[in-house]
Design an enzyme around this catalytic site. Structure first.
Site, short mmCIF file in Angstrom:
data_model
loop_
_atom_site.label_atom_id
_atom_site.label_comp_id
_atom_site.label_asym_id
_atom_site.label_seq_id
_atom_site.Cartn_x
_atom_site.Cartn_y
_atom_site.Cartn_z
N GLY A 207 -16.84 7.22 -6.63
CA GLY A 207 -15.40 7.47 -6.52
C GLY A 207 -14.67 6.24 -6.08
O GLY A 207 -15.30 5.25 -5.69
N GLY A 210 -12.19 4.41 -0.34
CA GLY A 210 -11.39 5.14 0.67
C GLY A 210 -11.29 6.63 0.46
O GLY A 210 -10.44 7.28 1.03
N GLU A 429 19.00 0.46 -8.94
CA GLU A 429 18.29 1.65 -8.45
C GLU A 429 18.98 2.92 -8.93
O GLU A 429 18.31 3.89 -9.29
CB GLU A 429 18.19 1.64 -6.92
CG GLU A 429 17.37 0.49 -6.35
CD GLU A 429 15.99 0.38 -6.96
OE1 GLU A 429 15.41 1.41 -7.34
OE2 GLU A 429 15.48 -0.76 -7.08
P1 ADP Z 1 -15.36 5.16 1.18
O1 ADP Z 1 -16.75 5.06 1.71
O2 ADP Z 1 -15.21 6.19 0.10
O3 ADP Z 1 -14.74 3.87 0.78
P2 ADP Z 1 -14.78 6.03 3.83
O4 ADP Z 1 -15.67 7.19 3.92
O5 ADP Z 1 -15.24 4.78 4.49
O6 ADP Z 1 -14.42 5.72 2.33
O7 ADP Z 1 -13.34 6.45 4.36
C1 ADP Z 1 -12.51 5.57 5.04
C2 ADP Z 1 -11.66 6.31 6.03
O8 ADP Z 1 -10.71 7.13 5.35
C3 ADP Z 1 -12.43 7.25 6.90
O9 ADP Z 1 -12.85 6.63 8.07
C4 ADP Z 1 -11.41 8.33 7.22
O10 ADP Z 1 -10.63 7.95 8.32
C5 ADP Z 1 -10.52 8.36 6.02
N1 ADP Z 1 -10.84 9.43 5.08
C6 ADP Z 1 -11.19 9.25 3.79
N2 ADP Z 1 -11.37 10.43 3.17
C7 ADP Z 1 -11.16 11.38 4.08
C8 ADP Z 1 -11.21 12.81 4.04
N3 ADP Z 1 -11.53 13.48 2.92
N4 ADP Z 1 -10.94 13.49 5.17
C9 ADP Z 1 -10.61 12.82 6.29
N5 ADP Z 1 -10.54 11.49 6.39
C10 ADP Z 1 -10.81 10.75 5.31
#
Ligand code: ADP
Length: 609
Positions: A207, A210, A429
């Site tokens: 995916g 973030g 705008e």
């Molecule tokens: P990825 O590994 O997909 O790049 P992360 O798991 O490191 O993303 O997510 C980064 C941050 O974003 C997490 O520490 C959290 O704070 C926030 N976050 C991302 N997705 C969610 C979610 N589904 N629910 C709550 N927080 C989330």
């Protein structure tokens, strides 16, 4: 979770440092200490002190061409250069001063050699042994005699009460559903063994960045209450060939000892990229990948080690890695939809103080396309804003403003636009907003502002869709393009000239028009033939053309045609509504920021500017 870090520096490193310090000490410092005690005098002083009987004893160092002597109390050592003086020994003898040649002190160089080289060496070996024992204890008896080379430096998260749980990961219900099975298996592997069912060895979370992939992996470990080994793909790849492979071996060895457990490899594309067989390829990476493949084959399905890996470039992975028996299950972790965004906002808002009347649904609608990490950032930004304004909790407007901060940057307080520029921005705008409002398939205008932002935007129009939007019709895309061109069209209609303010609009409009023709099959001539393929789906969606040169020329021509047609449409909408355009632009010029409701009220004549 508690994080326990493996020792990172190999033992050789410590040995090297100590040896270096000793060498420097011996070479530079010791001779200085010795030299520092000698008082240099001239030969005359030596002679007169001899005559006066003020000398304790004398050492004649012929090789160094110098004489060392002490005072009578032997508290100070003097040094003088040797002079051709044949009667010296006789004089010393007469004065009754004991004197020595150099050979008398033959044993002293040996002693000093022992003291300066052998003795420190013994100490150094002793310290080395001591430290190696300590490190061995810390590494749980792991192979410390390998001098730490190629040891995996996986971070281990051990069980802890504050571990991340599935409830901390909002939205992503489908991903959670497929991972729950893993948790169940880790709780009770016997149930699966009895029936002969083997868990997938590896699960690939794919995916955009973030979206919570790392969080989900941690949540699996948290729910199952098992140790969690985490390592990034890039940490395997070292300067020396073979180190990565030995790290993989070590990681799996540790994991098997701690089974049941979860091994999480983040950014697995760093090692799992397709082996392209080209000469001069990256040997180290390929060896590491081969080792990973071998290790994954090497353990039985039911050992209790589950490997989770995350990537945002699944298409670049080696097919050997994704075949059944290795990473055979793929869990998509997509950008959250409207409900998902709202759930994430609610979860994150629990960590800060917020006003009770916050409308999370509206914030979620405004933050369309935002990832979980961006939403977390928005909530945090709102809390910071509340602190800055001296409030004790964050309000709806804090959250709304922080969305704009994340999208467009902070407000530029001291950007000074000339009056003419400000009018241009106001018309620009209003042009976007008016064209959007006059078309049927456009998202309603939420807010228009002409306050410059740190991102460089001099103003913007925010449109917010009501619900989830999965499909776009041809008319909707065309309307979007018309809305993008609306700003420039307003400048033309009102001022009869154009400015550079539309560069971003031009980019966006072109992108949409190109996608219509090359990817969505919406052109007259190309039917359902793909002229472009998306190569990097989760990272910005880069695409590459797959067509002949002639077709490319034709594509370019059609893109121009689409945009031109919509530009003309936008201009005619504005010409037809010229009075409203003036009225709205004047209102925006004065207020600088207006809401969607104010905009609609003026447009529908319910309110006058
Ligand atoms: P990825 O590994 O997909 O790049 P992360 O798991 O490191 O993303 O997510 C980064 C941050 O974003 C997490 O520490 C959290 O704070 C926030 N976050 C991302 N997705 C969610 C979610 N589904 N629910 C709550 N927080 C989330």
């Amino acid at each position: 979770m508690n994080e326990v870090k493996r020792p990172k520096k190999p033992l050789l490193y410590y040995y090297g440092i100590i040896l270096l310090i000793l060498l420097l000490f011996n070479l530079l410092a010791l001779p200085r200490f010795a030299e520092g005690q000698l008082i240099e005098v001239d030969y005359g002083t030596f002679m007169s002190m001899t005559e006066k009987g003020q000398i304790g004893r004398v050492e004649l160092q012929e090789q160094e061409n110098r004489i060392l002597f002490t005072n009578q109390e032997e508290t100070a050592i003097y040094k003088t250069a040797m002079v051709d003086d044949p009667e010296l020994t006789q004089r010393l003898h007469d004065a009754g001063i004991p004197f020595y040649g150099q050979e008398i002190r033959q044993e002293s160089p040996i002693l000093s050699f022992l003291l300066t080289w052998i003795f420190p060496l013994v100490i150094f070996i002793a310290i080395g042994q001591f430290m190696s024992k300590k490190l061995m204890d810390r590494a749980g008896g792991a192979n410390a005699m390998s001098f730490g080379l190629g040891k995996s430096n996986a971070k281990i998260y051990v069980k802890s009460s504050e571990g991340i749980k599935f409830s901390d990961v909002a939205g992503e219900d489908e991903a959670k559903e497929s991972l729950k099975e893993i948790v169940d298996y880790l709780h009770d592997p016997q149930k699966y063994r009895e029936i002969g069912a083997a868990m997938p060895k590896g699960i690939l979370l794919v995916g955009p960045p973030g979206t919570g992939k790392t969080m989900l992996a941690k949540a699996v470990a948290g729910e199952a209450n098992v140790p969690f080994f985490s390592m990034s793909g890039s940490e395997f790849v070292e300067m020396f060939v073979g180190m990565g492979a030995s790290k993989v071996r070590d990681l799996f060895k540790q994991a098997k000892e701690k089974a049941p457990c979860i091994v999480f490899i983040d950014e697995i594309d760093a090692i799992g990229k397709k082996r392209d067989g080209q000469m001069g390829g990256n040997d180290e990476r390929e060896q590491t990948l081969n080792q990973l493949l071998t290790e994954m084959d090497g353990f039985e399905g039911n050992t209790g080690v589950i490997i989770l890996a995350a990537t945002n470039r699944p298409e670049s992975l080696d097919p050997a890695l994704t075949r059944p028996g290795r990473f055979d299950r793929r869990v998509p972790v997509e950008l959250p939809d409207l409900q998902g965004r709202e759930a994430i906002l609610r979860v994150r808002a629990k960590k800060i103080k917020v006003a009770e009347d916050v409308d999370y649904g509206k914030i979620a609608r405004m933050a369309s396309g935002a990832s979980g990490a961006e939403l977390a950032n928005i909530v945090n930004e709102a809390a910071l804003r509340a602190v800055r304004s001296g409030r004790r909790y964050a309000t709806q407007s804090d959250l709304e403003e922080s969305i704009e901060v994340v999208i467009a940057g902070y407000q530029k307080k001291n950007a000074i636009l000339t009056d003419r520029e400000k009018w241009t921005v106001a018309y620009h705008e209003t042009g976007h907003a008016l064209v959007a409002a006059m078309q049927t398939h456009s998202a309603p205008v939420q807010k228009i502002t002409i306050i410059p932002r740190t991102s460089g935007a001099l103003g913007y129009t925010m449109q917010v869709d009501e619900g989830n939007h999965y499909l776009l019709t041809r008319e909707e895309i065309e309307n979007k393009i018309a809305t993008y061109t609306g700003g420039r069209a307003a400048e033309e209609v009102v001022f009869g000239t154009v400015s550079t303010g539309a560069s971003n609009d031009i980019e966006q409009a072109t992108k949409l028009a190109r996608a219509m023709i090359t990817r969505y099959g919406m052109s007259r001539d190309f039917d359902m033939v793909a002229m472009e393929i998306v190569t990097n789906q989760y990272l910005g969606g880069d695409s590459s053309l797959v067509c002949s040169m002639e077709t490319q020329t034709e594509i370019d021509r059609q893109v121009v045609e689409v945009v031109k047609c919509q530009h003309e449409k936008a201009a005619s909408i504005l010409l037809e509504n010229r009075e409203k355009l003036d009225e709205l632009a004047k209102y925006l010029y004065e207020k600088e920021t207006i809401t969607g409701e104010e905009f609609m009220d003026i447009l529908n004549g319910r309110k006058s500017a």
